[in-house]
Design an enzyme around this catalytic site. Structure first.
Site, PDB file in Angstrom:
ATOM      1  N   HIS A 233       0.744   7.948 -11.961  1.00 55.68           N
ATOM      2  CA  HIS A 233       1.120   8.989 -10.998  1.00 55.68           C
ATOM      3  C   HIS A 233       2.386   8.563 -10.270  1.00 55.68           C
ATOM      4  CE1 HIS A 233      -0.789   6.014  -8.444  1.00 55.68           C
ATOM      5  NE2 HIS A 233      -0.219   6.586  -7.394  1.00 55.68           N
ATOM      6  N   ASP A 235       3.830   8.896  -6.314  1.00 52.28           N
ATOM      7  CA  ASP A 235       3.327   9.237  -4.986  1.00 52.28           C
ATOM      8  C   ASP A 235       4.019  10.504  -4.489  1.00 52.28           C
ATOM      9  OD1 ASP A 235       1.794   6.953  -5.049  1.00 52.28           O
ATOM     10  OD2 ASP A 235       3.240   5.739  -3.930  1.00 52.28           O
ATOM     11  N   HIS A 289       3.556   4.943 -11.734  1.00 52.84           N
ATOM     12  CA  HIS A 289       2.872   3.658 -11.619  1.00 52.84           C
ATOM     13  C   HIS A 289       1.373   3.863 -11.670  1.00 52.84           C
ATOM     14  CE1 HIS A 289       3.472   5.221  -7.517  1.00 52.84           C
ATOM     15  NE2 HIS A 289       2.405   4.539  -7.143  1.00 52.84           N
ATOM     16  N   ARG A 299     -10.379  -6.199  -6.485  1.00 54.63           N
ATOM     17  CA  ARG A 299      -9.012  -6.200  -5.961  1.00 54.63           C
ATOM     18  C   ARG A 299      -8.951  -5.252  -4.777  1.00 54.63           C
ATOM     19  NH1 ARG A 299      -4.400  -2.720  -7.279  1.00 54.63           N
ATOM     20  NH2 ARG A 299      -2.483  -3.751  -6.590  1.00 54.63           N
TER      21      ARG A 299
END
Length: 375
Positions: A233, A235, A289, A299
């Site tokens: 996607h 942002d 990304h 994470r």
């Protein structure tokens, strides 16, 4: 990637329930991504400039010019750079990660008190179940508001849901919002100078920002080669300030290939979003990304999405358009783009392209309604 994964008990067992996993299948079909999107090992590291913010603020002309050059090159190519010597207290970020660890290990019914409703920007989301039906991300998130000209939006948000029980969380989120909002204003000053406009221009545009702080938790996955923590996607926001823990997972698509950006202690990853790309008339890039997961440890990351106030009109400065004609994007406000991505369109590399005809249609419908004769 997952050939030597081992199963842990406790937290992993709880996570299977929250993600709808059975003992037989650790990755339900709705979390399995198509082959062309599945992660691979051995990716190259993206060469991003390490920007020393104190050099930019030092007043030294040669340091400022070099910083501007590095940022301009990176933003024209892929929109990503690292920020060091940024002035944000890392003890505060440690507190934030402590709050994240505590929140995401709460029982599911406790987290669900903050359940994010369809079309809303804030709250707890479990893989966006309900919003999407397939290609689900292997993650949990908590999104809280930060409004620069209000004293305690993040703290008040948590108090409203959890009362004093999580008041300490709200205080930490508020402190982080204040620090990252101020950092964001310094970043847009730098970006303004890189574009050749007065640094005060973008600071003034964002000084009353209405931003989003998103806490991301990516649990271990027994078959990480099948899924993604966050799908590919761009942002839709303006500027993203990302803080990662020690676990790698961020990947960026550049030159037709995925690259990694490993975590670096005491740094932030900065990237351009679609709204700021429009504000630069497309000169600076909002790049595709994603986040991958692993089978060994969770994470955590925090993304502060800097956004203009709801009434600010996103329009590239005339001097930027004159250097890079013609004007490529219609005027819009941030809530318009947000509405598209929250209700009608799943963010990807073509969000802005999809936004333009959608916006024109919305404006046409509004004009038709306003000019319709009374019944």
């Amino acid at each position: 990637m997952a050939t030597e994964c081992m199963t842990n008990s406790g937290r992993d067992s709880t996570q299977r329930v929250e993600f709808g996993c059975s003992e037989e299948s650790m990755v339900p079909e709705k979390f399995v991504w198509p082959d062309e999107f599945k992660p691979k090992e051995g990716l190259p590291e993206l060469q991003v400039p390490k920007i020393d913010l104190q050099k930019f603020l030092s007043g030294n002309e040669s340091d400022i010019e070099e910083t501007i050059r590095l940022v301009d090159e990176a933003c024209k190519k892929h929109g990503f750079f690292l920020l060091v010597n940024h002035g944000v207290d890392m003890e505060l970020m440690k507190k934030l990660h402590g709050c994240m660890e505590e929140f995401f290990t709460f029982p599911f019914d406790v987290k669900q008190k903050a359940q994010r409703k369809f079309g809303e920007n804030f709250g707890y989301a479990n893989s966006f179940i309900g919003r999407f039906s397939n290609n689900l991300p292997w993650k949990e998130t908590l999104s809280v508001p930060y409004v620069a000209d209000q004293k305690s939006t993040a703290h008040d948000y948590i108090l409203e849901i959890y009362g004093n029980e999580l008041s300490h969380h709200g205080k930490v989120y508020q402190e982080c919002g204040e620090a990252l909002s101020e950092l964001g204003l310094k970043i847009v000053e730098l970006l303004g100078l890189s574009l050749g406009v007065p640094k005060e221009r973008f600071r003034k545009f964002y000084e009353d920002n209405e931003s989003i702080m998103r806490l991301n938790y990516y649990p271990p996955c027994e078959k990480p080669e099948l899924t993604l923590g966050t799908g590919p996607h761009c942002d839709p926001t303006s500027i993203t300030i990302l803080h990662q823990d020690h676990v790698s997972g961020l990947q960026v698509y550049v030159d037709d290939e995925w690259h990694t950006i490993p975590p670096i202690t005491d740094s932030f990853v900065i990237n351009i979003g679609d709204t700021f790309m429009a504000l630069t008339n497309g000169v600076y890039k909002s790049c595709l990304h994603r986040a991958v997961v692993n089978c060994k440890e969770a994470r955590k990351s925090m993304a502060f999405f800097l956004n203009p106030a709801a009434d600010k009109v996103v329009r590239a400065p005339d001097e930027v358009v004159e250097k890079n004609p013609p004007r490529k994007f219609p005027d819009f406000t941030w809530p318009m783009l947000l509405q598209l991505t929250q209700k009608f369109y799943r963010s990807d590399s073509n969000t802005l392209k999809a936004f333009i005809p959608w916006l024109e249609e919305q404006q046409k419908l509004a004009n038709d309604t306003n000019t319709a004769p009374p019944l």
